[in-house]
Design an enzyme around this catalytic site. Structure first.
Site, short mmCIF file in Angstrom:
data_model
loop_
_atom_site.label_atom_id
_atom_site.label_comp_id
_atom_site.label_asym_id
_atom_site.label_seq_id
_atom_site.Cartn_x
_atom_site.Cartn_y
_atom_site.Cartn_z
N ARG A 146 0.80 -1.23 0.00
CA ARG A 146 0.00 0.00 0.00
C ARG A 146 0.83 1.27 0.00
NH1 ARG A 146 -3.14 -3.19 3.27
NH2 ARG A 146 -1.29 -4.47 3.24
N THR A 147 1.97 1.29 0.67
CA THR A 147 2.73 2.54 0.71
C THR A 147 3.24 2.91 -0.68
OG1 THR A 147 3.37 2.04 2.98
CG2 THR A 147 4.64 3.73 1.86
N LYS B 290 25.57 -1.64 1.06
CA LYS B 290 24.54 -0.62 1.21
C LYS B 290 25.00 0.80 0.87
CE LYS B 290 21.73 -3.08 4.43
NZ LYS B 290 21.81 -3.55 5.79
N ARG C 90 12.07 3.66 0.67
CA ARG C 90 11.86 2.66 1.73
C ARG C 90 13.11 1.78 1.74
NH1 ARG C 90 6.77 -1.04 3.34
NH2 ARG C 90 6.21 0.99 4.15
N HIS D 117 8.41 6.12 9.93
CA HIS D 117 7.48 6.00 8.80
C HIS D 117 6.51 7.18 8.91
CE1 HIS D 117 5.12 4.35 5.69
NE2 HIS D 117 4.78 3.19 6.18
C1 NCD Z 1 3.93 -0.85 7.85
C2 NCD Z 1 5.39 -0.77 7.47
O1 NCD Z 1 5.78 -1.17 6.39
O2 NCD Z 1 6.12 -0.31 8.33
N1 NCD Z 1 3.06 -1.04 6.76
C3 NCD Z 1 2.73 -0.02 5.94
O3 NCD Z 1 3.50 0.86 5.63
N2 NCD Z 1 1.46 0.00 5.50
C4 NCD Z 1 3.65 -1.78 8.94
C5 NCD Z 1 3.98 -3.22 8.75
O4 NCD Z 1 4.64 -3.64 7.81
O5 NCD Z 1 3.55 -3.99 9.63
#
Ligand code: NCD
Length: 328
Positions: free
Chosen positions: A54-55, A82, A104, A134
């Site tokens: 989703r992100t 890295k 990310r 986040h």
């Molecule tokens: C979260 C993440 O990736 O930190 N999810 C997200 O961004 N929707 C939480 C998770 O992965 O549990």
């Protein structure tokens, strides 16, 4: 502000301003034509070194709704060390003329390095780094809380309001959660009272210095009638031993975890009538949350996803276009 790396980057007024801007963005998303010309000619790169559904889709949708060009760079599987790979990638993005980089990364601090190493002129947006931060998740959670719990007759969306006086309970795998860290910070900035609930093995060392209360007993905290409960995913992939079912050493068995820390409809009944349930997704249905709790009328989990687009539109707009342009 040029970058958004941490929830701590925002003071109360800035956070309220982002939420207000997101409310205006959300209003445009109810129109038949959802696309705004605001970021035409700008390039947004989604640089994802870690899995995401989703992100990544949310940032992509947000950038496209603002008419930016979007490049998706899925770097998962890269075996280059890295620091080197991040630098080389940054130089490539710089050469391509990226205006914003949404990153990310599994390493806490990677977005900070990208923003401040001098490799890149773009704005950097942290979409989740290791167990660290986040910030857009915390903003979309605050947006969702505000819409449900701070709406007034004059401001049905809660525009202008903070979260002063609300009690928000965050439950589960706090140790591995950047969502919990970002939320504790932002909720505190916005005036809410936060209680973390987790087994002692999943509370990070040093958490006693965070601006929140800590409890090991979910039922006791629910009896305080909190305004919202945010369930966290049990992050087996960060626990080691994932091949063997994961979570070894953190709690005796999934069943015992669910009994003590899972949200089911029985526990849901302890909430006040206006109380809401959040989860950042992806959910482990049957572990930290039961299917009927996740799908209950008090659950705003699907709405969180929709709100994520509006919040990310607001952040991209504020970082890239500032206040110079009109977009309403
Ligand atoms: C979260 C993440 O990736 O930190 N999810 C997200 O961004 N929707 C939480 C998770 O992965 O549990």
């Amino acid at each position: 502000m040029r970058h958004l790396l941490s929830a701590a980057d925002l003071d109360r007024d800035q956070a309220v301003h982002v939420l207000d801007t997101a409310a205006a963005m959300a209003a445009t998303q109810a129109r038949e034509i959802k696309k705004l010309p605001t970021l035409r000619g700008r390039t947004v790169v989604n640089l994802f070194f870690e899995d995401s559904t989703r992100t990544r889709i949310s940032f992509e949708t947000a950038a496209k709704r603002l008419s930016a060009d979007v490049i998706n760079f899925s770097a998962k599987g890269s075996s280059v060390s890295k620091g080197e790979s991040l630098k080389d990638t940054a130089l490539t993005l710089q050469a391509m003329g990226a205006d914003a980089v949404v990153i990310r990364h599994q390493a806490s601090g990677a977005p900070h390095r990208l923003a401040h190493a001098g490799w890149l002129g773009a704005s950097v947006l942290n979409a989740g780094d290791g167990t660290h931060q986040h910030p857009t998740q915390a903003l979309l959670d605050a947006f969702t809380l505000r819409r449900h719990l701070r709406a007034s007759q004059a401001h049905p969306d809660g525009v202008g309001a903070d979260l002063a006086g609300l009690h928000v309970v965050i439950v589960g795998d706090v140790l591995h959660s950047r969502v919990a860290r970002s939320n504790v910070q932002l909720l505190h900035t916005l005036g809410a009272r936060v209680t973390l609930v987790a087994p002692p093995t999943l509370v990070p060392i040093g958490a006693e210095q965070w601006p929140c209360a800590i409890s090991y007993h979910l039922d006791e905290v629910l009896a305080q009638q909190p305004d919202a409960v945010m369930m966290l995913r049990v992050q087996r992939e960060r626990m080691g031993g994932a091949e063997a079912g994961g979570a070894t050493g953190f709690f005796p068995s999934p069943l015992e975890y669910t009994r003590s820390y899972g949200l089911d409809v029985h526990r849901l009944r302890a909430l006040p009538q206006h109380g809401i349930v959040l989860h950042p997704g992806p959910m482990n249905r049957g572990l930290e949350i039961s299917a009927d709790a996740a799908d209950s009328p008090q659950s705003v989990i699907v709405e969180q996803v929709a709100n994520g687009v509006a919040v990310r539109m607001a952040v991209l707009y504020l970082l890239l276009a500032g206040e110079k342009e009109t977009w309403a």
